[in-house]
Design a protein around this motif. Structure first.
Motif, PDB file in Angstrom:
ATOM      1  N   SER A 187      41.297  69.955  70.458  1.00  0.00           N
ATOM      2  CA  SER A 187      43.190  70.669  70.408  1.00  0.00           C
ATOM      3  C   SER A 187      43.447  69.705  68.612  1.00  0.00           C
ATOM      4  CB  SER A 187      43.764  69.455  71.473  1.00  0.00           C
ATOM      5  OG  SER A 187      43.543  68.374  71.181  1.00  0.00           O
ATOM      6  N   LEU A 188      44.726  70.552  68.601  1.00  0.00           N
ATOM      7  CA  LEU A 188      45.521  70.628  67.883  1.00  0.00           C
ATOM      8  C   LEU A 188      45.909  69.193  67.484  1.00  0.00           C
ATOM      9  CD1 LEU A 188      47.334  73.965  67.575  1.00  0.00           C
ATOM     10  CD2 LEU A 188      45.704  73.086  66.677  1.00  0.00           C
ATOM     11  N   PHE A 189      46.355  68.302  68.785  1.00  0.00           N
ATOM     12  CA  PHE A 189      46.093  67.317  68.599  1.00  0.00           C
ATOM     13  C   PHE A 189      45.585  66.684  67.779  1.00  0.00           C
ATOM     14  CE2 PHE A 189      46.688  62.842  70.003  1.00  0.00           C
ATOM     15  CZ  PHE A 189      47.643  62.377  68.759  1.00  0.00           C
ATOM     16  N   ASP A 190      44.095  66.895  68.293  1.00  0.00           N
ATOM     17  CA  ASP A 190      43.001  65.737  67.683  1.00  0.00           C
ATOM     18  C   ASP A 190      41.960  66.290  66.278  1.00  0.00           C
ATOM     19  OD1 ASP A 190      42.573  64.396  70.533  1.00  0.00           O
ATOM     20  OD2 ASP A 190      41.079  66.462  70.834  1.00  0.00           O
ATOM     21  N   ILE A 191      42.479  67.545  66.141  1.00  0.00           N
ATOM     22  CA  ILE A 191      41.793  68.155  64.778  1.00  0.00           C
ATOM     23  C   ILE A 191      43.365  66.854  64.076  1.00  0.00           C
ATOM     24  CG2 ILE A 191      40.671  70.178  65.364  1.00  0.00           C
ATOM     25  CD1 ILE A 191      42.399  71.699  64.428  1.00  0.00           C
ATOM     26  N   MET A 192      44.357  67.284  64.059  1.00  0.00           N
ATOM     27  CA  MET A 192      44.964  66.259  63.338  1.00  0.00           C
ATOM     28  C   MET A 192      44.574  65.373  63.106  1.00  0.00           C
ATOM     29  SD  MET A 192      49.091  68.246  64.208  1.00  0.00           S
ATOM     30  CE  MET A 192      49.443  68.448  62.179  1.00  0.00           C
ATOM     31  N   GLN A 193      43.684  64.695  63.766  1.00  0.00           N
ATOM     32  CA  GLN A 193      43.923  62.904  63.064  1.00  0.00           C
ATOM     33  C   GLN A 193      42.550  62.856  62.772  1.00  0.00           C
ATOM     34  OE1 GLN A 193      45.993  61.376  65.493  1.00  0.00           O
ATOM     35  NE2 GLN A 193      46.735  63.314  66.218  1.00  0.00           N
ATOM     36  N   VAL A 194      41.821  64.151  62.510  1.00  0.00           N
ATOM     37  CA  VAL A 194      40.961  63.879  60.991  1.00  0.00           C
ATOM     38  C   VAL A 194      41.316  63.785  59.938  1.00  0.00           C
ATOM     39  CG1 VAL A 194      38.658  64.808  60.186  1.00  0.00           C
ATOM     40  CG2 VAL A 194      39.629  65.241  63.190  1.00  0.00           C
ATOM     41  N   ARG A 195      40.386  62.804  59.820  1.00  0.00           N
ATOM     42  CA  ARG A 195      41.305  62.323  58.269  1.00  0.00           C
ATOM     43  C   ARG A 195      39.505  61.875  57.459  1.00  0.00           C
ATOM     44  NH1 ARG A 195      46.196  61.107  56.910  1.00  0.00           N
ATOM     45  NH2 ARG A 195      47.414  60.895  59.504  1.00  0.00           N
ATOM     46  N   LEU A 196      40.181  62.707  55.431  1.00  0.00           N
ATOM     47  CA  LEU A 196      38.476  61.982  54.820  1.00  0.00           C
ATOM     48  C   LEU A 196      38.853  61.249  54.995  1.00  0.00           C
ATOM     49  CD1 LEU A 196      40.044  65.276  52.752  1.00  0.00           C
ATOM     50  CD2 LEU A 196      38.101  65.407  54.083  1.00  0.00           C
TER      51      LEU A 196
END
Lengths: 210, 194
Positions: A143-152
């Motif tokens: 989901s967009l919500f999930d991919i926004m949580q991914v961090r470097l």
């Protein structure tokens, strides 16, 4: 013959904002939805024949004052989209954004991407799914919500821009984020397949069952 | 928000106006939109109509005021038409009307495209393409040629006595086209072998 007056005294046009958050766009679509008594949609086609279309169930009787997101078809094709349609469907107080397309211009590796994201004028989210199907019809969901949580490792967001906030996402931002995610997804899948092929025969695949 | 009537400019239904009457309002509408040009398209199939604003790859900077004839299904789909797309391409000092669709009078199935471009000084383009699906051949003519066709008596075969090329309203153009297509289908029932 009566001449139609310009929308602004002295002619010209009233310049419109771009990159409007989807929940605000939902509100801006309301006068047209009310006037038509039915839903309408804005569609942006990306690919060899890019075009922007607004589709109505009948001829509107009020001026069409709706922002068409500025999506750069050519740049998105360079990023990897073979073709896609970005659709904004306006219904009372709601805008449903979807991306339907094929990512990957190589016939050996491509993915069908189907995203659905619904925003209500109040700012609530009614739907948020991203479905990726590979050429062997294996599905992957996020989901967009999930991919926004991914961090470097640095802590910076991996796919979102610094300015992207989940409650105020705009069409241009969503398209850019999904594109960055798909580029990464394709690279990761390719690397995993190459690693599996390079592994000596009989060896367990990396990350496989012991 | 200002209310507008898409079927009217000064009280006259749009379909009763010639294309030349649309030049000035088109200039106003195109200017207001902030676009260089755009197309309004209505698609008609039995019991179903959709209206499209086709913007190319541009995004409008201002409002777009629909200016489109209110066709009823039976106006466009009568007499052999299976489906029809009627469009008005709007640019500064130029309006192009395109009527295309599938027309069938058994045993004659054809795809028809009539394209007329109105400029400031008159028609800039006028082509009628009848594509016969049986032979795969295009038959090219124009509204002008159709209107000039006469019977042995000297009367016009398809045009009305009051019809004047370049000044006909949209309704009349459609009527002349329908007369011609009906006759064309009758004359081309039998395919001549080479």
């Amino acid at each position: 013959m009566e001449k139609l007056a310009g929308p602004i005294e002295g002619g010209g046009f009233r310049e419109r904002e771009t990159k409007i958050p989807l929940h605000e766009l939902a509100g801006k679509g309301n006068p047209l939805v009310e006037s038509l008594g039915e839903n309408f949609m804005v569609r942006i086609a990306i690919g060899d024949q890019p075009k922007n279309i607004i589709k109505f169930p009948k001829v509107p009787t009020v001026p069409v004052e709706i922002s068409v997101p500025e999506v750069e078809s050519q740049a998105l094709c360079v990023d990897g989209w073979a073709h896609a349609a970005v659709t904004l469907e306006f219904s009372p107080g709601t805008v449903q954004m979807s991306i339907n397309g094929k990512f990957g211009r190589n016939e050996d590796r491509y993915y069908f991407v189907k995203t659905s994201f619904a925003r209500i004028a109040s700012g609530d989210t009614a739907d948020d799914t991203i479905l990726i199907t590979n050429k062997d019809e294996q599905e992957s969901r996020t989901s967009l919500f999930d991919i926004m949580q991914v961090r470097l490792k640095s802590g910076d967001p991996k796919f979102a821009r610094f300015s992207d906030q989940y409650p105020t996402l705009d069409t241009e931002g969503v398209v850019a984020m999904v594109t960055r995610y798909m580029k990464d997804f394709m690279r990761t899948e390719e690397a995993a397949e190459q690693a599996a092929m390079a592994a000596p025969e009989g060896a367990a695949p990396a990350g496989g069952a012991q | 928000m200002t209310r507008i009537n898409p079927a009217q400019i000064d009280g006259t239904p749009l379909r009763e106006l010639p294309l030349s009457a649309l030049i000035q309002p088109t200039n106003d509408i195109v200017t207001a939109s902030g676009l260089r040009s755009f197309t309004q398209r209505g698609t008609y199939a039995k019991g179903r109509m959709n209206y499209f604003l086709e913007l190319g790859t541009a995004s409008p900077l201002g409002e777009i005021r629909p200016l489109f004839p209110e066709w009823e299904d039976e106006d466009l789909l009568s007499d052999g038409w299976e489906n029809v797309s009627f469009s008005l391409e709007m640019a500064m000092n130029k309006v192009t009307m395109v009527l295309e669709g599938f027309y069938q009078k058994p045993p004659v199935p054809v795809d028809v495209t009539l394209s007329i471009t109105q400029g400031e000084g008159g028609y800039l383009k006028d082509t009628l393409d009848i594509f016969d699906r049986r032979t795969g051949r295009d038959n090219m003519t124009s509204l002008k040629e159709i209107m000039e066709t006469r019977m042995k008596s000297g009367d016009f075969k398809y045009a009305g006595a009051k019809d004047k090329y370049g000044e006909m309203n949209l309704d009349r153009i459609l009527k002349v086209l329908n007369r011609y297509l009906k006759d064309w289908a009758l004359m081309n029932r039998i395919i001549e072998r080479d």
